[in-house]
Scaffold this motif. Structure first.
Motif, PDB file in Angstrom:
ATOM      1  N   PHE A  88      38.185  39.545  33.460  1.00 30.68           N
ATOM      2  CA  PHE A  88      37.223  39.847  34.366  1.00 30.68           C
ATOM      3  C   PHE A  88      36.897  41.301  35.282  1.00 30.68           C
ATOM      4  O   PHE A  88      36.089  42.054  35.626  1.00 30.68           O
ATOM      5  CB  PHE A  88      37.082  38.796  35.456  1.00 30.68           C
ATOM      6  CG  PHE A  88      37.759  39.236  36.894  1.00 30.68           C
ATOM      7  CD1 PHE A  88      39.004  39.005  36.981  1.00 30.68           C
ATOM      8  CD2 PHE A  88      36.664  39.471  37.848  1.00 30.68           C
ATOM      9  CE1 PHE A  88      39.399  39.493  38.183  1.00 30.68           C
ATOM     10  CE2 PHE A  88      37.296  39.681  39.035  1.00 30.68           C
ATOM     11  CZ  PHE A  88      38.689  39.810  39.440  1.00 30.68           C
ATOM     12  N   LYS A  89      38.198  42.009  35.084  1.00 32.63           N
ATOM     13  CA  LYS A  89      38.540  43.306  35.831  1.00 32.63           C
ATOM     14  C   LYS A  89      37.218  44.335  34.957  1.00 32.63           C
ATOM     15  O   LYS A  89      36.777  45.185  35.807  1.00 32.63           O
ATOM     16  CB  LYS A  89      39.771  44.010  35.747  1.00 32.63           C
ATOM     17  CG  LYS A  89      40.771  43.130  36.122  1.00 32.63           C
ATOM     18  CD  LYS A  89      41.287  43.493  37.547  1.00 32.63           C
ATOM     19  CE  LYS A  89      42.499  42.522  38.052  1.00 32.63           C
ATOM     20  NZ  LYS A  89      42.717  41.087  37.621  1.00 32.63           N
ATOM     21  N   GLY A 110      44.594  36.030  43.033  1.00 34.99           N
ATOM     22  CA  GLY A 110      45.369  36.779  43.275  1.00 34.99           C
ATOM     23  C   GLY A 110      45.568  37.570  44.519  1.00 34.99           C
ATOM     24  O   GLY A 110      45.734  37.177  45.506  1.00 34.99           O
ATOM     25  N   MET A 137      48.014  36.810  38.386  1.00 40.08           N
ATOM     26  CA  MET A 137      47.734  36.290  39.827  1.00 40.08           C
ATOM     27  C   MET A 137      49.285  36.019  40.397  1.00 40.08           C
ATOM     28  O   MET A 137      49.266  35.476  41.639  1.00 40.08           O
ATOM     29  CB  MET A 137      47.186  34.605  39.764  1.00 40.08           C
ATOM     30  CG  MET A 137      45.650  34.753  39.312  1.00 40.08           C
ATOM     31  SD  MET A 137      45.122  33.332  38.456  1.00 40.08           S
ATOM     32  CE  MET A 137      45.420  32.007  39.756  1.00 40.08           C
TER      33      MET A 137
END
Ligand SMILES: *Cc1c(COP(=O)(O)O)cnc(C)c1O
Length: 475
Positions: A112-113, A257, A313
């Motif tokens: 997702f980054k 995270g 995370m």
């Protein structure tokens, strides 16, 4: 829109002014002075927009110092089917009755980054050109962040990336992803050491004011406001795909995270998106679950930070929590600073459990939390596979597990998918006894020629390496 610090610094900077900044000068995090409010008519208008246009509408509220046509073109160039794998950009699919999965992991690095980093790359490129400046990004990664940064910055003429990773400690797939990049502006440094050594070196280099200034050193870490704002978009997008009308409320569960992803959900909710609850899902590193259950925020030491099978995370503290804390404390910067600086310095912890304000985290801001373990993760991956014919990655599995315990029958639950299973092949095999499918463009990636330098965990050596590369370029 102007930005202020959670610790009281009142420069009232604009979006482009804070784009290249990390922390505010007082060590706080930048937040918008107000959250723009979105009314029913606007939601109606946004509902049918394609992803890139929705991104433009939302980001323009926060980046109002970029001319609209420029921002529109930046968003259109960023969120394309070529980069994100489908016209939807973020496909939303049903998992089980009442539970939906929003796929945030179809970008270049399958995590997702990319959603935020791809936009940041194009924003930086734009702003550096406007200023006639250059930027050298120095970072440390154990996997996802570093590769997302490299894929976002590759080929950008005004930006160079020096990314450190612990030599031999990333998965073969992650290593191949990063080290197979041959762009001139990307430098992979495999450090003889562990991830913490890499992070310490980044700290030494960014603490060297003279080196930093002379070499235009910067970072693109998760506290960067532009990254956060890019993430707000997919909460709206997923809402429109699941809620049949704008009167319906939904819940989100987010694998967490550093609290960056779910903090964007908080921003979307503050803007008026009908989100009932934001459920924070952690792994065994349960700093955030402990906070939302008890009010105790306890930073973990190095030895108390566990290596888990949802490694992205594995955090010892949640850097972005300060943004929510600021709102929770009624935007009292003095109190935020006192907790984040004095209490953490003295006790590595603070406790809001007895404070009346703490109840508002759930009652007023909709936060809940839950925790998942290796056994939960494996069982959840297996169950999704056997019952629903869906393969999910270990981080998403932590969220699906926690969502299962929190879901309410009347409210649709949206789980954010933060990586594709192929990135964590060993855990997938342990769970379901077979190999995760791999998108065609990643076939044979481990066999590609690799480009990286192996260096000792010595800040002086790394600093010299960076200086030499930059000098070679100038001459
Ligand atoms: C970074 C990451 C997370 C955690 O996101 P935060 O914004 O730090 O809470 C979860 N899953 C994956 C796969 C990630 O890469």
């Amino acid at each position: 829109m102007r930005y202020i610090s959670t610790r009281g610094h009142q420069d009232r900077n604009t979006f482009c002014e804070i784009l290249l900044e990390g922390l505010a000068p007082d060590g706080g995090l930048y937040v918008p002075e107000i959250y723009p409010q979105v009314d029913a008519a606007t939601l109606d208008r946004w509902r049918g927009l394609p992803y890139a246009q929705l991104a433009f509408e939302i980001i323009s509220l926060y980046a109002d110092d970029i001319p609209l046509d420029d921002l529109k073109s930046i968003c259109a160039r960023t969120y394309t089917p070529e980069v994100f794998g489908s016209d939807a950009i973020v496909p939303v699919r049903a998992l089980s009755p009442g539970v939906h999965i929003a796929g945030l992991s179809n970008g270049p690095t399958l995590a997702f980054k990319d959603m935020a980093m791809q936009l940041l790359g194009n924003l930086l490129d734009y702003e550096l050109a406007r200023r006639g400046e250059e930027l050298n990004i120095v970072g440390a990664t154990s996997g996802d962040t570093g590769s997302a940064a490299e894929y976002a910055m590759r080929g950008k003429r005004r930006i160079r990336v020096f990314m450190m990773s612990p030599h031999g400690r990333m998965s073969a797939f992650q290593q191949a992803q990063m080290f197979s990049l041959h762009d001139d502006n990307i430098h992979n440094i495999a450090v003889d050491g562990v991830f913490d050594d890499c992070q310490d070196i980044v700290k030494v280099i960014s603490g060297d004011a003279e080196f930093k200034r002379n070499h235009r050193i910067g970072a693109v870490n998760s506290i960067n406001w532009a990254r956060l704002v890019a993430q707000v978009v997919y909460y709206f997008w997923a809402y429109f795909r699941v809620a049949p009308d704008n009167g319906t409320s939904v819940d989100f569960t987010v694998p967490s995270g550093n609290f960056g992803n779910v903090c964007a959900g908080h921003v979307a909710r503050m803007m008026g998106l009908p989100i009932s609850r934001l459920v924070v899902a952690t792994n065994e590193n349960d700093v955030l679950d402990e906070f939302f259950r008890t009010g105790l925020y306890r930073v973990r030491g190095r030895d108390d930070t566990l290596e888990t099978s949802s490694p992205s995370m594995d955090i010892s503290k949640a850097s972005n929590l300060e943004r929510f804390l600021f709102d929770l404390l009624g935007r009292d910067a003095g109190r935020t600073g006192s907790l984040m600086v004095d209490h953490l310095r003295q006790h590595s912890a603070f406790d809001l459990g007895d404070d009346t304000v703490f109840a508002q985290a759930a009652d007023r801001y909709g936060f809940q939390s839950g925790r998942s373990t290796h056994a939960d993760r494996l069982a959840t991956i297996r169950e999704c596979w056997q019952r629903y014919d869906t393969l999910i990655d270990p981080h998403t599995a932590d969220a699906v597990k926690v969502a299962g315990a929190r879901a309410e029958p009347q409210t649709p639950m949206i789980v954010l998918e933060t990586a594709l299973p192929v990135k964590f092949a060993a855990t997938i095999e342990e769970a379901v006894g077979q190999v995760a499918p791999r998108p065609a463009r990643f076939e044979g990636i481990e066999q590609l020629p690799k480009r990286f330098a192996v260096l000792p965990a010595d800040p002086a050596v790394i600093r010299a390496f960076i200086a030499e590369k930059l000098l070679a370029r100038v001459c």
